[in-house]
Design an enzyme around this catalytic site. Sequence first.
Site, short mmCIF file in Angstrom:
data_model
loop_
_atom_site.label_atom_id
_atom_site.label_comp_id
_atom_site.label_asym_id
_atom_site.label_seq_id
_atom_site.Cartn_x
_atom_site.Cartn_y
_atom_site.Cartn_z
N ASP A 97 0.85 -1.19 0.00
CA ASP A 97 0.00 0.00 0.00
C ASP A 97 0.89 1.25 0.00
O ASP A 97 0.58 2.26 0.63
CB ASP A 97 -0.94 0.00 1.22
CG ASP A 97 -2.13 0.94 1.06
OD1 ASP A 97 -2.44 1.32 -0.08
OD2 ASP A 97 -2.73 1.32 2.08
N ALA A 116 -2.37 7.05 5.87
CA ALA A 116 -2.52 7.30 4.44
C ALA A 116 -1.54 6.42 3.68
O ALA A 116 -0.48 6.86 3.24
CB ALA A 116 -2.27 8.78 4.13
#
Length: 389
Positions: free
Chosen positions: A272, A306
């Site tokens: 990610d 994030a």
Amino acid sequence: MKLGFVNGRIFDGREFHSGHALLVERGLVKSLTKGQDLPGDARGIDLKGDILAPGFIDIQVNGGGGMLFNDHPGPKTIRRIIEAHAAFGTTGLLPTLTSGSWETMRTAAEAVQEAMRAGQPGLLGVHFEGPYLSKKRPGIHDPGFIRPPDEGALELFTRPDLGRVIVTLAPEKTGPQFIGSLKKAGVLVCAGHSAADYGQTVAALKAGVRGFTHLFNAMTPFGSREPGMVGAALEDPGSWCGLINDHHHIHPASLRVAISAKPRGKMLLITDAMPPAGAGEAEFDLYGQRIRVEGGRCVSKDGVLAGSVLDMSAAVRNTVNLGLELGEVLRMASAYPADFLGLNESMGRIFPGARADLVRLDEGLRVRAAWVGGVLMESSLVLNRRITA
């Protein structure tokens, strides 16, 4: 050109081999044989005791090398992201677009098509993470972009020359029919950023959900009276789960429990990753917010995670440190992602005829070099020297 790898521990995806030689010819694995003899026309590579393993496959990469796919969804960005992650042994990845406008989605698809047609090494397809998600579990996604499926979504996701296509969606917001249509068209559907309960998740699995995006994060948790999406994911024997093992997204105990709960072969390591991966930058912009890297975490000013600065070699090391056997962890980074993508007949393991996507690891599991289709990723060496110096 023929390459011959000798004097190392060669992991073929099943077991380690010492005292063997691996021969690569025309970008494919030719043979793995006992002994150190090589054909006279082969260029020998002395591994000096290092591990040679199948290259890592990452199905969720938002950015790297200072670039974010959402910001500049073009072939140059794709190339830069791939080069950055090759420094960490990733020889195949899917650039990931988080929730955005319809125009951004179209531009991203066109960029992947162009890069695929140009034969970009290391590009396996594209991952659309959203925008068909739940505003109750958006994570860092901009709720302004979250919406029901667009009219042309199925056509976009099934364009030619996109490679493998993953779509992450919230099943309670799209319904079984849409999921079934995607599956029938060959799209790999994952559930994530969802407020679906256990029953809704089970229905989605029956409709065609193949996996779960970053298990535990941005989904309904496991509870004693409401198993949630996490419970359904761990109970189901046929689906795959992506794990971000960066010491921040999931507690080590939760990781060990989850890995133990699923059948072997169904847990994938993912990153990610965001732009600072492979770049060392301290901050970047996302959806108009300034995201800072603090203590190894990418966080907004409100403290929302994030993505990550994780790389696949670090994910491997972190997972070995959980107490898992090295071979199994390497499979979680290569063989099992290949299985999930349906690419196991050509990559993820070392066997005659497989693509020669390889990673060389020292005894500390740090990357020495990576090859894609038998070609040394030069940028991986340049970046790796800077990163590990």
